[in-house]
Motif scaffolding. Structure first.
Motif, PDB file in Angstrom:
ATOM      1  N   VAL A 146      -1.069   6.653  -6.715  1.00 33.74           N
ATOM      2  CA  VAL A 146      -1.492   5.676  -6.023  1.00 33.74           C
ATOM      3  C   VAL A 146      -2.688   5.132  -6.149  1.00 33.74           C
ATOM      4  O   VAL A 146      -3.237   4.018  -6.247  1.00 33.74           O
ATOM      5  N   SER A 151      -0.389  -0.593  -6.986  1.00 37.08           N
ATOM      6  CA  SER A 151       0.872  -1.392  -6.779  1.00 37.08           C
ATOM      7  C   SER A 151       2.177  -0.439  -6.953  1.00 37.08           C
ATOM      8  O   SER A 151       3.212  -0.881  -6.688  1.00 37.08           O
ATOM      9  N   ARG A 153       5.139   2.022  -6.297  1.00 33.06           N
ATOM     10  CA  ARG A 153       5.824   2.083  -4.972  1.00 33.06           C
ATOM     11  C   ARG A 153       7.171   2.938  -5.188  1.00 33.06           C
ATOM     12  O   ARG A 153       7.373   2.973  -6.332  1.00 33.06           O
ATOM     13  N   TRP A 172       0.959   4.504   1.928  1.00 36.54           N
ATOM     14  CA  TRP A 172       0.798   4.368   0.445  1.00 36.54           C
ATOM     15  C   TRP A 172       1.782   3.522  -0.286  1.00 36.54           C
ATOM     16  O   TRP A 172       1.711   3.458  -1.465  1.00 36.54           O
ATOM     17  N   GLY A 173       2.469   3.080   0.601  1.00 31.12           N
ATOM     18  CA  GLY A 173       3.334   1.831  -0.081  1.00 31.12           C
ATOM     19  C   GLY A 173       4.923   2.480  -0.164  1.00 31.12           C
ATOM     20  O   GLY A 173       5.696   1.660  -1.065  1.00 31.12           O
TER      21      GLY A 173
END
Length: 267
Positions: A146, A151, A153, A172-173
Motif C-alpha cells: 500500500v 491506489s 485495493r 488502507w483501502g
C-alpha cells in the motif's frame, strides 16, 4: 427481488461437477446476479475461464493460492499475466499466506504473495487475500504494498480479525469479505469487527463449497445461501435487508468494476 453478488465462490470445484448448472440456477432464483470465482491452482484456471465464457454472470480471479505457492516461478507468473488479460478476469487471487496448514514453505508463500501483489498493482486489478494464522505477516506485506501503491485495493477474504484489524484494513483501502461464519454462534469478535466499520466496507461471499451458514453446517455450501449472510448482517447492523443487499452489491461492483447485470436486457 434483491440483487446480490457472491464475491468468492469456488464454482469450479469438483464438489459441483455433478450439478453445477442446477447450482447456478438456484443462485439466480435467490437473487445472485454475479459471482467471482477465485483461483486455487494454475491447473484449474482454463476450465474456470471457459465456464465464465459460457455464463455472463461469472467472473474470474487468477492467482496462486498460498497452499500452491511451491508452484510459483517466473514461468507461472508469465502465464498469470497472460490470463489476467482475459475479459472475464476482474482480480488477482486468491493469494496470501496460510501458516495454519503450511502446505508450502513460508518464505516461498511470502515471495509468491509479493510478486502477485506487484502484478495486481501493475495491471490495476484488485486482489483477493487469503490469510490463516498469518495475520502479522500478511499485514507487513500489505503495508509495504500500500505504501508503494496507494491506489492498491482488494478484499480480505473470509475476514476473521478483530475491530482493530478491520479498521486498519479499511483505512488502507480494503474491504472485508463476509460469509457464512458471521452466522456462527461463537463469532462474536467477527460481529464486533463488522460493527466497527461502515457498510461501504463490506462485500458478501460464500466461499462455496466451504464455510456454509449455520443452518447448513456440515453440508456443501452454495451461492444460493448468500441470503443467510445478508439477513445476519441486517440483524447485527440493525439495518433493513434491502439496504444491506443494495450497498454490498454496490461495493462489489465498484471493487471489481462489474456491470449492472440485473439491468441488462439479456437477463
Amino acid at each position: 427481488m434483491r440483487s446480490l453478488i457472491d464475491t468468492h465462490c469456488h464454482l469450479d470445484d469438483p464438489a459441483f461437477d455433478g450439478d453445477r448448472e442446477e447450482v447456478l440456477a438456484r443462485a439466480r432464483e435467490a437473487g445472485v446476479e454475479a459471482l467471482v470465482i477465485p483461483s486455487v491452482t494454475l491447473e484449474r484456471i482454463p476450465a474456470a475461464l471457459a465456464l465464465a465464457e459460457r455464463h455472463p454472470e461469472l467472473y474470474i480471479a487468477v492467482g496462486i493460492h498460498p497452499h500452491a505457492a511451491s508452484t510459483f516461478s517466473p514461468g507461472a507468473m508469465a502465464q498469470l499475466r497472460r490470463w489476467a488479460q482475459h475479459p472475464r478476469v476482474v482480480a488477482i487471487g486468491e493469494i496470501g499466506l496460510d501458516f495454519y496448514r503450511d502446505l508450502s514453505p513460508r518464505e516461498i508463500q511470502r515471495e509468491a504473495f509479493r510478486a502477485q501483489l506487484e502484478l495486481a498493482g501493475e495491471l490495476g486489478l484488485p486482489v483477493i487475500i487469503h490469510q490463516r494464522q498469518a495475520q502479522e505477516a500478511m499485514m507487513e506485506e500489505l503495508e509495504r504494498w500500500v505504501a508503494a501503491r496507494p491506489s492498491g485495493r482488494g478484499v480480505l477474504h473470509a475476514f476473521s480479525g478483530d475491530p482493530s484489524l478491520a479498521r486498519t484494513a479499511v483505512a488502507w483501502g480494503f474491504v472485508l469479505g463476509i460469509g457464512g461464519p458471521i452466522t456462527y454462534p461463537r463469532a462474536e469478535t467477527l460481529r464486533e469487527a463488522v460493527r466497527a466499520v461502515e457498510l461501504s466496507a463490506l462485500v458478501l461471499e460464500t466461499d462455496a463449497p466451504y464455510l456454509p451458514p449455520q443452518p447448513h453446517r456440515g453440508q456443501r455450501n452454495e451461492p444460493a445461501y448468500l441470503g443467510y449472510v445478508v439477513e445476519a448482517l441486517a440483524r447485527i447492523l440493525n439495518a433493513p435487508v434491502e439496504q444491506i443487499a443494495a450497498q454490498t452489491t454496490q461495493n462489489a461492483r465498484r471493487l471489481f468494476q462489474l456491470p449492472n447485470l440485473e439491468a441488462s436486457p439479456d437477463r
